[in-house]
Design an enzyme around this catalytic site. Structure first.
Site, PDB file in Angstrom:
ATOM      1  N   ASP A 189      16.055  48.551   7.334  1.00  0.00           N
ATOM      2  CA  ASP A 189      14.898  49.104   8.026  1.00  0.00           C
ATOM      3  C   ASP A 189      13.939  47.940   8.318  1.00  0.00           C
ATOM      4  O   ASP A 189      14.095  46.848   7.771  1.00  0.00           O
ATOM      5  CB  ASP A 189      14.247  50.156   7.137  1.00  0.00           C
ATOM      6  CG  ASP A 189      12.991  50.741   7.754  1.00  0.00           C
ATOM      7  OD1 ASP A 189      12.996  50.963   8.976  1.00  0.00           O
ATOM      8  OD2 ASP A 189      12.012  50.967   7.022  1.00  0.00           O
ATOM      9  N   LYS A 190      12.956  48.164   9.183  1.00  0.00           N
ATOM     10  CA  LYS A 190      12.007  47.087   9.473  1.00  0.00           C
ATOM     11  C   LYS A 190      10.668  47.334   8.803  1.00  0.00           C
ATOM     12  O   LYS A 190      10.249  46.576   7.948  1.00  0.00           O
ATOM     13  CB  LYS A 190      11.802  46.913  10.979  1.00  0.00           C
ATOM     14  CG  LYS A 190      10.899  45.723  11.322  1.00  0.00           C
ATOM     15  CD  LYS A 190      10.533  45.680  12.775  1.00  0.00           C
ATOM     16  CE  LYS A 190       9.452  46.669  13.132  1.00  0.00           C
ATOM     17  NZ  LYS A 190       8.129  46.345  12.525  1.00  0.00           N
ATOM     18  N   THR A 191      10.004  48.421   9.174  1.00  0.00           N
ATOM     19  CA  THR A 191       8.657  48.675   8.681  1.00  0.00           C
ATOM     20  C   THR A 191       8.689  48.958   7.188  1.00  0.00           C
ATOM     21  O   THR A 191       9.338  49.892   6.731  1.00  0.00           O
ATOM     22  CB  THR A 191       8.035  49.873   9.419  1.00  0.00           C
ATOM     23  OG1 THR A 191       8.052  49.609  10.819  1.00  0.00           O
ATOM     24  CG2 THR A 191       6.609  50.099   8.957  1.00  0.00           C
ATOM     25  N   LYS A 375      -5.381  60.056  20.777  1.00  0.00           N
ATOM     26  CA  LYS A 375      -4.736  58.748  20.682  1.00  0.00           C
ATOM     27  C   LYS A 375      -3.237  58.986  20.517  1.00  0.00           C
ATOM     28  O   LYS A 375      -2.806  59.947  19.875  1.00  0.00           O
ATOM     29  CB  LYS A 375      -5.279  57.944  19.499  1.00  0.00           C
ATOM     30  CG  LYS A 375      -5.014  58.572  18.133  1.00  0.00           C
ATOM     31  CD  LYS A 375      -5.601  57.744  17.013  1.00  0.00           C
ATOM     32  CE  LYS A 375      -5.292  58.390  15.649  1.00  0.00           C
ATOM     33  NZ  LYS A 375      -5.930  57.666  14.530  1.00  0.00           N
ATOM     34  N   ARG A 409       1.879  46.788  17.020  1.00  0.00           N
ATOM     35  CA  ARG A 409       2.054  48.231  17.247  1.00  0.00           C
ATOM     36  C   ARG A 409       0.833  48.730  18.015  1.00  0.00           C
ATOM     37  O   ARG A 409      -0.311  48.484  17.608  1.00  0.00           O
ATOM     38  CB  ARG A 409       2.190  48.971  15.922  1.00  0.00           C
ATOM     39  CG  ARG A 409       3.411  48.548  15.116  1.00  0.00           C
ATOM     40  CD  ARG A 409       3.259  48.912  13.657  1.00  0.00           C
ATOM     41  NE  ARG A 409       3.218  50.340  13.448  1.00  0.00           N
ATOM     42  CZ  ARG A 409       4.238  51.058  12.976  1.00  0.00           C
ATOM     43  NH1 ARG A 409       5.376  50.458  12.685  1.00  0.00           N
ATOM     44  NH2 ARG A 409       4.127  52.351  12.787  1.00  0.00           N
ATOM     45  N   ASP A 492      10.847  50.808  16.462  1.00  0.00           N
ATOM     46  CA  ASP A 492       9.939  50.101  17.368  1.00  0.00           C
ATOM     47  C   ASP A 492      10.516  50.005  18.781  1.00  0.00           C
ATOM     48  O   ASP A 492      11.709  50.212  19.013  1.00  0.00           O
ATOM     49  CB  ASP A 492       9.675  48.690  16.853  1.00  0.00           C
ATOM     50  CG  ASP A 492       8.767  48.703  15.643  1.00  0.00           C
ATOM     51  OD1 ASP A 492       8.036  49.683  15.464  1.00  0.00           O
ATOM     52  OD2 ASP A 492       8.801  47.729  14.868  1.00  0.00           O
ATOM     53  N   LYS A 605      20.386  56.142  11.837  1.00  0.00           N
ATOM     54  CA  LYS A 605      20.554  55.089  10.837  1.00  0.00           C
ATOM     55  C   LYS A 605      21.723  55.416   9.912  1.00  0.00           C
ATOM     56  O   LYS A 605      22.553  54.551   9.604  1.00  0.00           O
ATOM     57  CB  LYS A 605      19.275  54.926  10.015  1.00  0.00           C
ATOM     58  CG  LYS A 605      18.084  54.368  10.786  1.00  0.00           C
ATOM     59  CD  LYS A 605      16.880  54.219   9.865  1.00  0.00           C
ATOM     60  CE  LYS A 605      15.675  53.659  10.607  1.00  0.00           C
ATOM     61  NZ  LYS A 605      14.495  53.497   9.709  1.00  0.00           N
ATOM     62  N   ASP A 625      12.679  51.406   2.542  1.00  0.00           N
ATOM     63  CA  ASP A 625      11.573  51.698   1.630  1.00  0.00           C
ATOM     64  C   ASP A 625      11.026  53.107   1.758  1.00  0.00           C
ATOM     65  O   ASP A 625      10.185  53.505   0.950  1.00  0.00           O
ATOM     66  CB  ASP A 625      10.432  50.712   1.878  1.00  0.00           C
ATOM     67  CG  ASP A 625       9.719  50.985   3.197  1.00  0.00           C
ATOM     68  OD1 ASP A 625      10.413  51.211   4.209  1.00  0.00           O
ATOM     69  OD2 ASP A 625       8.478  50.996   3.215  1.00  0.00           O
ATOM     70  N   ASN A 628      12.697  58.251   5.231  1.00  0.00           N
ATOM     71  CA  ASN A 628      13.591  58.281   6.386  1.00  0.00           C
ATOM     72  C   ASN A 628      14.783  57.343   6.228  1.00  0.00           C
ATOM     73  O   ASN A 628      15.685  57.339   7.067  1.00  0.00           O
ATOM     74  CB  ASN A 628      12.821  57.939   7.669  1.00  0.00           C
ATOM     75  CG  ASN A 628      12.192  56.553   7.609  1.00  0.00           C
ATOM     76  OD1 ASN A 628      11.969  56.016   6.530  1.00  0.00           O
ATOM     77  ND2 ASN A 628      11.916  55.977   8.749  1.00  0.00           N
TER      78      ASN A 628
END
Length: 951
Positions: A189-191, A375, A409, A492, A605, A625, A628
């Protein structure tokens, strides 16, 4: 819920007080307990954790099956010979050569008249007699070793994260230790995994003007990639005052045009005011006031929201109080220049979800105006703008693209003013939709929200940075040098993912990029028509063509040592994972050094992880982490959870837990490499020592005409795997090291030894087994022939069965322990004590056991003290047998070093000083898929040589 004269109040997840939640800002509640016991979400969603076993463990099972077959064949062949001999023992009523077995008075076992039955009984007896071939203690010893290995991993101070007080935790699934040394592909994962998941407000675009002079890690990485000077943190026009601001978590914004109240001097000060007011109001955060210091901290649903609220506070719009119906701010008034308090009545909250990709709140200000503040993602927000609200659209889009290139982001901010009648109609429909009890409740709410979230006026866009964790680029670079492929699965945008890839060394200069996307104009034109069938057909065809083109590029340029990177977006990935296309996608991906899957969902994933695991049949490791990532962690051969800021769900579902991604380097290259070597050598040695011991029992059976007479005393048989051979091998499995940890990190290609399974291949296993048979043959025949019909001592007595088997057992204890000593690369005091102590304990045991009463010691009564120890031949036979059995070990190593091309090439590499230290050489080897075993052994030999020189 209906309350007080039919007042209806919608019940939603906002009113659900989950376990461990904090209830604040209310005096009393009406509540009902729901979803308890087996109806809780945890229980409903819980599934049995997948049963994971290492490849070495599975292969060990197959070897055990092979040994069972060998034991069966030995018993079967022996029973046939026994039956024939038994049938021939009595001829014409006269006893032939085996008179000592008294076949004439036997009932079944040696009865010549019932030879077939005797053979069957012998077969059953032989299965019990030869059970020492099967290393039953292997599984117990392996579990002990793995638990001790896990303790050492947990105690490694180099993987302790002091800031969060979190060590590594490998004991969650200790049976996968050796798998850590065989990882071929990492799916990450990235984030929160590669990044800190600690957002910092760094830039923004307001009214078409870009603010913020911070430089991101991605921008610095891009500067290094281009060879241009690396930009400093502050821009050329920044002033010293901005550096005097104390460090604030979540805020890294520097621009003198906005800070310290200077925004009131800007041309579009009114737009800037609305922009930061929106940030201070449009959220679900809860303020916490420290009673002692008066400082305010925020409990937010995500790090992004916390960063926005903190940024608004620093820039003059402090959110300090929230109730169920109001939000209170301290605002900087542009007219008076003073901070004033303002109360906003909170009318509605339209929550964020993955399909809407936006959040809105409706408030009433102190002037009575009703405002919709929204937003959301740029992909949806620009479509909701009014024609008169697009004044800054072109500039804002350009800034958003720049922010994406910088790895930031982004969110777009917009608002509109509502009339009383318009809001009244909306509120009635919105309340009705929220009160509806039906399966399409969420759809109804979204439809009502879409009708009010339109004709918005653009204010600008925010840009927050999720910084890379410390050491991530170096860690990924080391893993790449070790020949491990890394796939990043992120949600992303593609531009952001690519730039993050450069920042963390996943993508490198000169690497060819293969991009699979559905952003082609013909696909976009079809999407506007709404013809789903045509869209699916065209998309599937486009993805298939792009994959085929990518495979052609890889095939054409692979011979030229070109490295490739595959980047694929979420839409394309959905088609690439279909049954008729996934194998082609996997072939393309495995031919690339790096893979990035953008805009991927949690389900995708997990599917990608399953595809890699089943398609390549090599060890896969997933690391994440968040909740998900749970599916991905459970699908992989090894799941590693990072104990970050997104809770403990990933850690609870993982096999190994670490605090930072950079610790993966030491976990794999050091502990994984050691554990693989230790377990492989330990298991091979276990089979060797059991075959060496068990086959002497079979040879004695042959020598004794298959009479089912045990070769050794019962206690000798029972204690062999307990005291006389097991403890030293356990110590080897815990302490042995081929090279120190610093050399494992200095020469990453050593890791390929496990990936290619060099130390636990069938060739190596069978060679150890053959060595066991050889040792048994030497021990038995040398002892039996040396003692047969010869005077054993000065009195002229010949050797009895007890003397022969005692001598054989002594030789076995010496041979198997010295063979282990030769196999150990790294001696510790514990290993010396256990190896030599085991041999010494055998002699002590003979003395103590021999002095016990004959009813207990049976045929071992005083055999050692009175017969074996005084006889010089006993000691000479032991010495010669040990030498004869260890000769093949030295010959095997000499032949490999001298004649095998792989090792010959290794020696040539060693002669070139510093070759293995050259990063360019390591990169060349990795890209050309050169046999890593050669380079691995080169690195090990070079490392050992340098260590010797240092000493």
């Amino acid at each position: 819920m209906e309350f007080e004269e039919q007042q209806q109040h919608p019940l939603s997840p906002q009113q659900l007080l989950l376990r461990d939640s904090k209830l604040r800002n209310t005096d009393y509640i009406y509540g009902a307990v729901v979803f308890t016991g087996h109806d809780t979400k945890v229980m409903q969603n819980s599934t049995d954790p997948p049963s994971k076993r290492s490849k070495i463990e599975k292969q060990t099972d197959h070897i055990i099956y092979l040994l069972f077959v060998i034991v069966f064949l030995m018993g079967f062949i022996g029973s046939i010979f026994f039956g024939i001999e038994t049938d021939n023992d009595l001829e014409n009523g006269r006893i032939r050569r085996r008179w000592y077995l008294r076949p004439d008075s036997s009932e079944i076992f040696f009865d010549p008249r019932r030879a077939p039955a005797a053979a069957i009984y012998h077969f059953l007896t032989a299965l019990l007699l030869y059970n020492h071939f099967i290393p039953i203690s292997l599984y117990v010893s392996t579990e002990i070793v793995k638990v001790l290995q896990s303790i050492f991993i947990n105690q490694d101070v180099h993987m302790y994260y002091e800031e969060a007080d979190k060590p590594a935790h490998a004991a969650r699934t200790s049976n996968l230790n050796e798998e850590l040394g065989q990882v071929d592909t990492i799916l990450s994962d990235k984030t929160g995994t590669l990044t800190c998941n600690s957002m910092e407000f760094i830039k923004c675009s307001v009214a078409g003007t870009a603010y913020g002079r911070g430089v991101t890690e991605v921008e610095r990485a891009m500067d290094r990639k281009k060879g241009s000077p690396v930009r400093e943190q502050n821009g050329p026009n920044s002033v010293a005052e901005s550096d005097d601001i104390p460090v604030i978590k979540g805020f890294n914004f520097k621009d003198e045009r906005i800070m310290n109240g200077n925004w009131i001097k800007e041309t579009h000060a009114d737009v800037i005011q609305k922009f930061f007011r929106l940030l201070a109001i449009c959220h679900t955060a809860i303020p916490e006031v420290d009673e002692e210091s008066g400082n305010i901290s925020y409990e937010a649903e995500s790090p992004d929201e916390a960063a926005f609220v903190i940024a608004a506070r620093v820039l003059g719009f402090e959110f300090h109080k929230r109730t169920q119906t109001s939000i209170s701010l301290h605002e900087l008034d542009p007219v008076s220049g003073q901070t004033v308090g303002r109360l906003y009545e909170l009318l509605n909250i339209i929550e964020f979800n993955s399909s809407r990709k936006r959040m809105s709140v409706i408030v009433r200000d102190d002037e009575g105006k009703i405002l919709l503040l929204s937003k959301g993602a740029d992909s949806v927000m620009f479509e909701l703008l009014a024609k008169s609200g697009r004044d800054f659209e072109a500039d804002t889009r350009e800034h958003i693209n720049d922010y994406a290139d910088a790895g930031l982001r982004t969110l777009v901010l917009a608002y509109r003013e509502l009339s009383e009648d318009e809001y009244k109609v909306f509120n009635e429909k919105f309340t009705e939709a929220k009160n509806s009890v039906s399966a399409d409740r969420e759809t109804l709410i979204d439809e009502v929200a879409e009708k009010i979230e339109r004709d918005l006026i653009l204010l600008g866009a925010t840009a927050v940075e999720d910084k890379l964790q410390n050491g991530v680029p170096d860690c990924i670079d080391k893993l790449a040098q070790a020949g491990i492929k890394l796939w990043v699965l992120t949600g992303d945008k593609m531009e952001t993912a690519i730039n993050i890839g450069y920042a963390c060394s996943l993508l490198r200069q000169g690497m060819k990029q293969i991009i699979v996307t559905l952003d082609a104009p013909e696909i976009q034109s079809l999407e506007k028509t709404g013809d789903k069938d045509a869209i699916i057909k065209a998309s599937r065809k486009s993805v298939l063509e792009q994959i085929a083109s990518g495979k052609a590029q890889v095939s054409a340029l692979s011979a030229m040592s070109e490295a490739f990177a595959l980047i694929i977006d979420g839409k394309s990935l959905a088609y690439a994972l279909e049954d008729d296309m996934k194998q082609s996608f996997l072939d393309l991906a495995t031919g690339c050094a790096s893979v990035i899957c953008c805009r991927s969902s949690p389900k995708q994933k997990a599917l990608v992880t399953r595809l890699v695991k089943t398609g390549t049949r090599k060890t896969t490791l997933a690391i994440g982490d968040g909740a998900n990532d749970v599916g991905m962690l459970q699908e992989a051969d090894i799941g590693i959870g990072i104990s970050g800021v997104e809770g403990m769900q990933a850690v609870m579902s993982s096999d190994v837990a670490i605090a930072q991604f950079r610790y993966l380097e030491r976990l794999l290259l050091v502990h994984g490499h050691w554990c693989y070597r230790r377990l492989s050598s330990m298991i091979c040695y276990f089979f060797y020592k059991n075959i060496a011991f068990g086959f002497t029992v079979f040879l004695y059976e042959v020598y004794a005409s298959f009479s089912a007479q045990p070769a050794y005393n019962d206690w000798y048989l029972s204690l062999y795997n307990v005291f006389f051979s097991s403890l030293p091998v356990v110590a080897m499995g815990v302490f042995d090291q081929d090279v120190p940890a610093r050399y494992c990190l200095r020469f990453p290609l050593l890791y390929q030894e496990g990936v290619q399974n060099v130390l636990f291949s069938w060739r190596r296993i069978l060679s150890w087994m053959f060595n066991g048979f050889y040792s048994a043959v030497i021990v038995f025949f040398f002892c039996s022939r040396a003692l047969e019909q010869q005077a054993f001592n000065n009195d002229g007595k010949t050797a009895s069965r007890e003397i022969l088997t005692g001598t054989m057992y002594t030789c076995i204890v010496w041979v198997v322990n010295l063979q282990l000593a030769l196999s150990i690369s790294y001696f510790t005091l514990i290993q010396h004590i256990l190896i030599w102590g085991t041999i010494g304990f055998w002699y002590l045991f003979q003395v103590v056991y021999g002095f016990m009463p004959p009813s207990f010691s049976t045929d071992a009564y005083r055999v050692f003290v009175e017969t074996l120890a005084p006889a010089t031949s006993y000691w000479f036979i032991t010495l010669f047998v040990v030498i004869a059995t260890l000769i093949p070990y030295f010959l095997y190593n000499a032949i490999q070093t001298r004649f095998f091309p792989m090792y010959h090439g290794m020696i040539q590499c060693i002669r070139h000083e510093g070759l293995s230290d050259d990063p360019a050489y390591c990169e060349m080897v990795r890209q050309r898929s050169m046999r890593p075993t050669t380079v691995g052994f080169t690195a090990r030999r070079a490392a050992s040589r340098r260590e010797a020189s240092r000493r």
